[in-house]
Write an enzyme that holds these catalytic residues in place. Structure first.
Site, PDB file in Angstrom:
ATOM      1  N   TYR A  91      27.825  18.605 -21.189  1.00  0.00           N
ATOM      2  CA  TYR A  91      26.748  19.196 -20.395  1.00  0.00           C
ATOM      3  C   TYR A  91      27.074  18.945 -18.919  1.00  0.00           C
ATOM      4  CZ  TYR A  91      22.337  21.618 -20.207  1.00  0.00           C
ATOM      5  OH  TYR A  91      21.380  22.582 -20.021  1.00  0.00           O
ATOM      6  N   SER A 142      22.652  14.472 -12.933  1.00  0.00           N
ATOM      7  CA  SER A 142      22.755  13.858 -14.253  1.00  0.00           C
ATOM      8  C   SER A 142      22.435  14.903 -15.312  1.00  0.00           C
ATOM      9  CB  SER A 142      21.743  12.709 -14.373  1.00  0.00           C
ATOM     10  OG  SER A 142      21.599  12.320 -15.720  1.00  0.00           O
ATOM     11  N   GLY A 164      28.818  16.482 -10.672  1.00  0.00           N
ATOM     12  CA  GLY A 164      29.221  15.069 -10.696  1.00  0.00           C
ATOM     13  C   GLY A 164      30.478  14.893 -11.533  1.00  0.00           C
ATOM     14  N   HIS A 165      30.474  15.494 -12.727  1.00  0.00           N
ATOM     15  CA  HIS A 165      31.661  15.444 -13.581  1.00  0.00           C
ATOM     16  C   HIS A 165      32.825  16.170 -12.899  1.00  0.00           C
ATOM     17  CE1 HIS A 165      28.300  15.356 -16.654  1.00  0.00           C
ATOM     18  NE2 HIS A 165      28.976  14.288 -17.019  1.00  0.00           N
ATOM     19  N   GLN A 175      30.523   6.393  -9.937  1.00  0.00           N
ATOM     20  CA  GLN A 175      29.714   5.275  -9.426  1.00  0.00           C
ATOM     21  C   GLN A 175      28.249   5.446  -9.841  1.00  0.00           C
ATOM     22  OE1 GLN A 175      30.545   2.416  -8.071  1.00  0.00           O
ATOM     23  NE2 GLN A 175      28.377   1.878  -7.952  1.00  0.00           N
ATOM     24  N   HIS A 214      28.287  18.911 -14.976  1.00  0.00           N
ATOM     25  CA  HIS A 214      27.732  19.361 -13.695  1.00  0.00           C
ATOM     26  C   HIS A 214      28.698  18.958 -12.584  1.00  0.00           C
ATOM     27  CE1 HIS A 214      26.693  15.148 -13.323  1.00  0.00           C
ATOM     28  NE2 HIS A 214      26.002  15.211 -14.459  1.00  0.00           N
TER      29      HIS A 214
HETATM   30  P1  AMP Z   1      28.349  11.186 -18.818  1.00  0.00           P
HETATM   31  O1  AMP Z   1      28.735  12.544 -19.303  1.00  0.00           O
HETATM   32  O2  AMP Z   1      26.940  11.090 -18.327  1.00  0.00           O
HETATM   33  O3  AMP Z   1      28.744  10.094 -19.786  1.00  0.00           O
HETATM   34  O4  AMP Z   1      29.231  10.923 -17.515  1.00  0.00           O
HETATM   35  C1  AMP Z   1      30.625  11.002 -17.559  1.00  0.00           C
HETATM   36  C2  AMP Z   1      31.181  10.459 -16.274  1.00  0.00           C
HETATM   37  O5  AMP Z   1      30.706  11.235 -15.174  1.00  0.00           O
HETATM   38  C3  AMP Z   1      30.754   9.005 -16.010  1.00  0.00           C
HETATM   39  O6  AMP Z   1      31.846   8.277 -15.468  1.00  0.00           O
HETATM   40  C4  AMP Z   1      29.640   9.176 -15.009  1.00  0.00           C
HETATM   41  O7  AMP Z   1      29.451   8.060 -14.178  1.00  0.00           O
HETATM   42  C5  AMP Z   1      30.149  10.368 -14.213  1.00  0.00           C
HETATM   43  N1  AMP Z   1      29.031  11.014 -13.509  1.00  0.00           N
HETATM   44  C6  AMP Z   1      27.888  11.485 -14.060  1.00  0.00           C
HETATM   45  N2  AMP Z   1      27.062  11.944 -13.087  1.00  0.00           N
HETATM   46  C7  AMP Z   1      27.704  11.755 -11.905  1.00  0.00           C
HETATM   47  C8  AMP Z   1      27.357  12.004 -10.532  1.00  0.00           C
HETATM   48  N3  AMP Z   1      26.187  12.543 -10.175  1.00  0.00           N
HETATM   49  N4  AMP Z   1      28.250  11.670  -9.589  1.00  0.00           N
HETATM   50  C9  AMP Z   1      29.450  11.106  -9.925  1.00  0.00           C
HETATM   51  N5  AMP Z   1      29.818  10.839 -11.194  1.00  0.00           N
HETATM   52  C10 AMP Z   1      28.956  11.151 -12.170  1.00  0.00           C
END
Ligand code: AMP
Length: 289
Positions: free
Chosen positions: A32, A185, A36-37, A148, A34
């Site tokens: 999912y 997120s 950030g990823h 982070q 965005h």
């Molecule tokens: P997740 O899919 O939520 O497990 O996140 C995968 C990776 O993306 C993890 O290392 C998170 O810290 C990073 N991540 C998620 N949201 C952000 C964001 N807004 N800014 C930077 N990294 C992010």
């Protein structure tokens, strides 16, 4: 971009890349995706010959009453975003591929896992450390990139990699935010239209605390109370925690000095949101990282 679903196939791809002398950058996600990823993928792309991204919603890191079943998923859209950002391989294993039998081995870092988010999510970091250890062993990247945004997760992974001598460099990538400061997120989708504006209080509280530190405040208690008051008085928002901790040990700071993380979490409706600002303080010199 290739999408690979089995460990066997991924290992064979990685072996060929290695034999061709290529460096491998890796980003672990739950999908999912965005911006950030995307920022993690871009950083990996800039530093590596081959970029591998995994999408795996890891059941081991969800508590019994958490959102494992409801966690948002959209593989097609994710594949497009990854293609657009230059990912070479998407590794998207099934749960049975990753856990063909119940696990008998776990990676546990109790001193780092019983703090901050660990208080409301007591089994979460054991699930994270275990799956990241497995994924690092499967992908065997030169460098792995983590956001982070999940500051406690970065501390847990860095410590695991050091303690277990895993041959990988860990890089943390700055938080990507919405225009009003809300950290991007996948779980922001849980916020209703009415709740959404109130979610910006987390980043506002952190920013106000960081500004107070820049202006000379050195009491961790004062900073903690500032953040807690701002968040708990925001309508519809329930504070989980507001803390100032040492970045690598996650121990509570008494004074504002050294490598620290201002960290907050709050419940808004169905969503539990987290945010943080890492700072470095040496006497009067303050750097927001
Ligand atoms: P997740 O899919 O939520 O497990 O996140 C995968 C990776 O993306 C993890 O290392 C998170 O810290 C990073 N991540 C998620 N949201 C952000 C964001 N807004 N800014 C930077 N990294 C992010």
């Amino acid at each position: 971009m290739y999408t690979i679903e089995t460990i066997r196939e991924l290992r064979s791809y990685i072996k060929s890349a290695r034999q061709a002398g290529k460096s491998i950058g890796y980003v672990a996600t739950m999908g999912y995706l965005h911006e950030g990823h995307a920022s993690l993928v871009q950083t990996a792309r800039a530093e590596s010959d081959v970029v591998v991204v995994s999408i795996f919603v890891n059941p081991l890191q969800f508590g019994p009453n958490e959102d494992y079943e409801d966690y948002p998923r959209d593989l097609k859209k994710d594949q497009q975003l990854l293609t657009d950002h230059g990912c070479d391989v998407l590794f998207a294993p099934s749960v049975t591929e990753m856990y063909p039998r119940p696990m008998a081995t776990f990676v546990d870092l109790p001193q780092l896992s019983d703090k901050l988010c660990g208080l409301t999510r007591p089994t979460h970091f054991r699930g994270v450390a275990t799956v990241v250890c497995k994924l690092l062993n499967i992908v065997q990247p030169d460098t792995a990139y983590f956001g982070q945004k999940d500051g406690q997760q970065v501390a847990v992974i860095r410590r695991m990699v050091n303690d277990l001598n895993l041959p990988v460099r860990i890089v943390s990538v700055p938080i990507v935010r919405e225009a009003d400061g809300l950290a991007k997120s996948s779980r922001n989708i849980y916020l209703t239209l009415e709740e959404r504006p109130h979610a910006a209080i987390l980043s506002r509280a952190l920013k106000a605390a960081a500004d107070a530190i820049v202006d000379g405040e050195r009491s961790a208690l004062v900073i903690t109370e500032m953040m807690a008051d701002a968040i708990s008085t925001e309508p519809g928002v329930r504070l989980d925690y507001a803390e100032v901790v040492e970045t690598s040990t996650l121990q509570k700071a008494q004074t504002i000095e050294g490598n620290l993380m201002l960290a907050v979490a709050a419940f808004i409706g169905k969503a539990r949101l987290i945010d943080n600002i890492p700072i470095q303080v040496e006497g009067t010199h303050v750097e927001l990282l």
